[in-house]
Write an enzyme that holds these catalytic residues in place. Structure first.
Site, PDB file in Angstrom:
ATOM      1  N   ARG A  16      -0.166  -8.251  -6.229  1.00 36.14           N
ATOM      2  CA  ARG A  16      -1.252  -9.087  -6.949  1.00 36.14           C
ATOM      3  C   ARG A  16      -2.085  -8.224  -7.653  1.00 36.14           C
ATOM      4  O   ARG A  16      -2.120  -8.573  -9.058  1.00 36.14           O
ATOM      5  CB  ARG A  16      -2.163  -9.681  -5.708  1.00 36.14           C
ATOM      6  CG  ARG A  16      -3.122 -10.833  -6.393  1.00 36.14           C
ATOM      7  CD  ARG A  16      -4.260 -10.511  -6.896  1.00 36.14           C
ATOM      8  NE  ARG A  16      -5.150  -9.551  -6.222  1.00 36.14           N
ATOM      9  CZ  ARG A  16      -6.074  -9.212  -6.808  1.00 36.14           C
ATOM     10  NH1 ARG A  16      -6.642  -9.218  -8.167  1.00 36.14           N
ATOM     11  NH2 ARG A  16      -7.067  -8.131  -6.156  1.00 36.14           N
ATOM     12  N   ASP A  17      -2.897  -7.461  -7.166  1.00 36.96           N
ATOM     13  CA  ASP A  17      -3.786  -6.775  -8.331  1.00 36.96           C
ATOM     14  C   ASP A  17      -3.085  -5.768  -9.229  1.00 36.96           C
ATOM     15  O   ASP A  17      -3.616  -5.667 -10.270  1.00 36.96           O
ATOM     16  CB  ASP A  17      -4.810  -5.786  -7.541  1.00 36.96           C
ATOM     17  CG  ASP A  17      -6.056  -5.446  -8.228  1.00 36.96           C
ATOM     18  OD1 ASP A  17      -6.204  -5.580  -9.393  1.00 36.96           O
ATOM     19  OD2 ASP A  17      -6.694  -4.197  -7.666  1.00 36.96           O
ATOM     20  N   HIS A 207     -11.698  -0.188  -1.760  1.00 37.98           N
ATOM     21  CA  HIS A 207     -10.430  -0.520  -2.868  1.00 37.98           C
ATOM     22  C   HIS A 207     -10.815   0.269  -4.028  1.00 37.98           C
ATOM     23  O   HIS A 207     -11.683  -0.052  -4.556  1.00 37.98           O
ATOM     24  CB  HIS A 207     -10.478  -2.133  -3.176  1.00 37.98           C
ATOM     25  CG  HIS A 207      -9.673  -2.414  -4.393  1.00 37.98           C
ATOM     26  ND1 HIS A 207      -8.548  -3.113  -4.112  1.00 37.98           N
ATOM     27  CD2 HIS A 207      -9.701  -2.182  -5.581  1.00 37.98           C
ATOM     28  CE1 HIS A 207      -7.825  -3.192  -5.178  1.00 37.98           C
ATOM     29  NE2 HIS A 207      -8.493  -2.868  -6.141  1.00 37.98           N
ATOM     30  N   HIS A 209      -9.928   2.235  -7.725  1.00 36.08           N
ATOM     31  CA  HIS A 209      -9.070   2.770  -8.603  1.00 36.08           C
ATOM     32  C   HIS A 209      -9.325   3.931  -9.086  1.00 36.08           C
ATOM     33  O   HIS A 209     -10.323   5.086  -9.022  1.00 36.08           O
ATOM     34  CB  HIS A 209      -9.606   1.846 -10.085  1.00 36.08           C
ATOM     35  CG  HIS A 209      -9.118   0.303  -9.711  1.00 36.08           C
ATOM     36  ND1 HIS A 209      -8.673  -0.417 -10.590  1.00 36.08           N
ATOM     37  CD2 HIS A 209      -9.739  -0.398  -8.713  1.00 36.08           C
ATOM     38  CE1 HIS A 209      -8.321  -1.514 -10.214  1.00 36.08           C
ATOM     39  NE2 HIS A 209      -9.095  -1.526  -9.123  1.00 36.08           N
ATOM     40  N   CYS A 240      -8.057  -4.437 -14.065  1.00 35.80           N
ATOM     41  CA  CYS A 240      -8.648  -5.631 -14.254  1.00 35.80           C
ATOM     42  C   CYS A 240      -8.743  -6.428 -15.526  1.00 35.80           C
ATOM     43  O   CYS A 240      -9.339  -5.645 -16.474  1.00 35.80           O
ATOM     44  CB  CYS A 240     -10.203  -5.409 -13.614  1.00 35.80           C
ATOM     45  SG  CYS A 240     -11.204  -6.887 -13.620  1.00 35.80           S
ATOM     46  N   ASN A 249      -4.845   1.234  -9.543  1.00 36.11           N
ATOM     47  CA  ASN A 249      -5.437   1.433  -8.245  1.00 36.11           C
ATOM     48  C   ASN A 249      -4.943   2.834  -7.832  1.00 36.11           C
ATOM     49  O   ASN A 249      -3.865   3.464  -8.546  1.00 36.11           O
ATOM     50  CB  ASN A 249      -4.990   0.378  -7.343  1.00 36.11           C
ATOM     51  CG  ASN A 249      -5.427  -1.025  -7.452  1.00 36.11           C
ATOM     52  OD1 ASN A 249      -6.650  -1.501  -6.860  1.00 36.11           O
ATOM     53  ND2 ASN A 249      -4.628  -1.680  -8.328  1.00 36.11           N
TER      54      ASN A 249
END
Length: 301
Positions: A16-17, A207, A209, A240, A249
């Protein structure tokens, strides 16, 4: 480092991310990546996001991806949603773990979901009620927790206020997102410490990055405070769309390689995860930033 947790819980967010920041890849390739990750020993995978396709076209096939994967019964799969409509779609698709996201930075929240932070918080309260009524759980993700690309510093008090509102409204857990890689170990220590004081009974996920190279250092700072729940992305995929310069990430295989050598168990097969990272690199057609993918483990398999 005997004060570190004995074991970590990892959520793999690459599908997803990670993929939402790449050129759209075929549905079949997304399914293949999730299936590969499902065989690595990772216990949680953020599979898709139910967001409007005009906002994030890379996630337009969320329902098809979810329907097509070979679900491993030992893996918990989750979906991220930006609003009530997305939550309804995720629940109708059969997800029982939902993530909702709100930015501590009002400017970033408007860029991300076209509404103010307060408006998102009001919507999250309704999402929580809906999800709980359907027997599922909700984790609230507070993004830009360590800084905003538009506003700069985000006060700790602001982050705590947003987080506390979601908890009061019934969120089952909390996650802090370092959306643009602005965290450093001392900043992690302060926010985690103050969160533990203000919300001592709430499960906390972090979370990070690796935009400025501090990702794993931030993990270590959090580990030393007893945090044992982290997101990571295979190969270091990610970013993002609404945070300029926010590169990937922390890489799952790099996190696993580091903490396992420190005596912290993850349950992840590092060789299988490196193989999945190679698959991710092939899918997106570019060199991914993971150094463990390049160099391999410190001692060969």
């Amino acid at each position: 480092m005997s004060d570190l947790p004995e074991r970590l819980s990892l959520r793999e967010v690459g599908p997803r991310d990670g993929l939402q920041n790449e050129d759209p890849v075929p549905t079949e390739a997304k399914i293949a990546l999730i299936d590969a990750l499902s065989q690595t020993g990772v216990s949680r995978i953020e599979a898709v996001s139910f967001v409007h396709p005009k906002a994030i076209p890379q996630m337009a096939d969320a329902a098809e991806v979810w329907a097509g994967i070979a679900r491993n019964p030992s893996v918990r799969y989750s979906a991220l949603v930006p609003n009530l409509v997305g939550a309804q779609r995720a629940l109708d698709a059969g997800f029982t773990e939902i993530e909702v996201v709100v930015s501590a930075s009002d400017t970033h929240n408007r860029k991300n979901v076209n509404r103010s932070t307060d408006e998102s918080l009001d919507d999250i309260a309704r999402i929580i009620d809906l999800v709980h009524a359907r027997g599922a759980t909700v984790q609230a993700i507070v993004s830009t927790a360590w800084g905003c690309p538009y506003e700069g510093e985000v006060p700790v008090e602001r982050v705590l206020s947003v987080a506390a509102r979601t908890v009061r409204d019934g969120a089952d857990g909390l996650s802090y997102g370092d959306t643009t890689g602005m965290a450093t170990p001392t900043r992690v220590t302060r926010l985690v410490g103050e969160t533990r004081s203000a919300l001592p009974d709430v499960g906390l996920n972090l979370h990070f990055h690796n935009t400025r190279g501090a990702g794993l250092a931030n993990v270590l700072a959090a580990l030393q405070l007893g945090v044992s729940d982290f997101d990571a992305s295979v190969g270091g995929l990610g970013g993002c769309p609404y945070a300029p310069g926010a590169t990937g990430n922390i890489a799952t295989e790099e996190l696993v390689h580091m903490v396992e050598d420190m005596g912290v168990a993850t349950g992840v097969n590092l060789e299988a995860m490196i193989h999945a990272a190679g698959e991710a690199e092939r899918i997106v057609g570019r060199t991914l930033p993971s150094q463990v993918l390049r160099a391999g483990p410190r001692i060969p398999f």
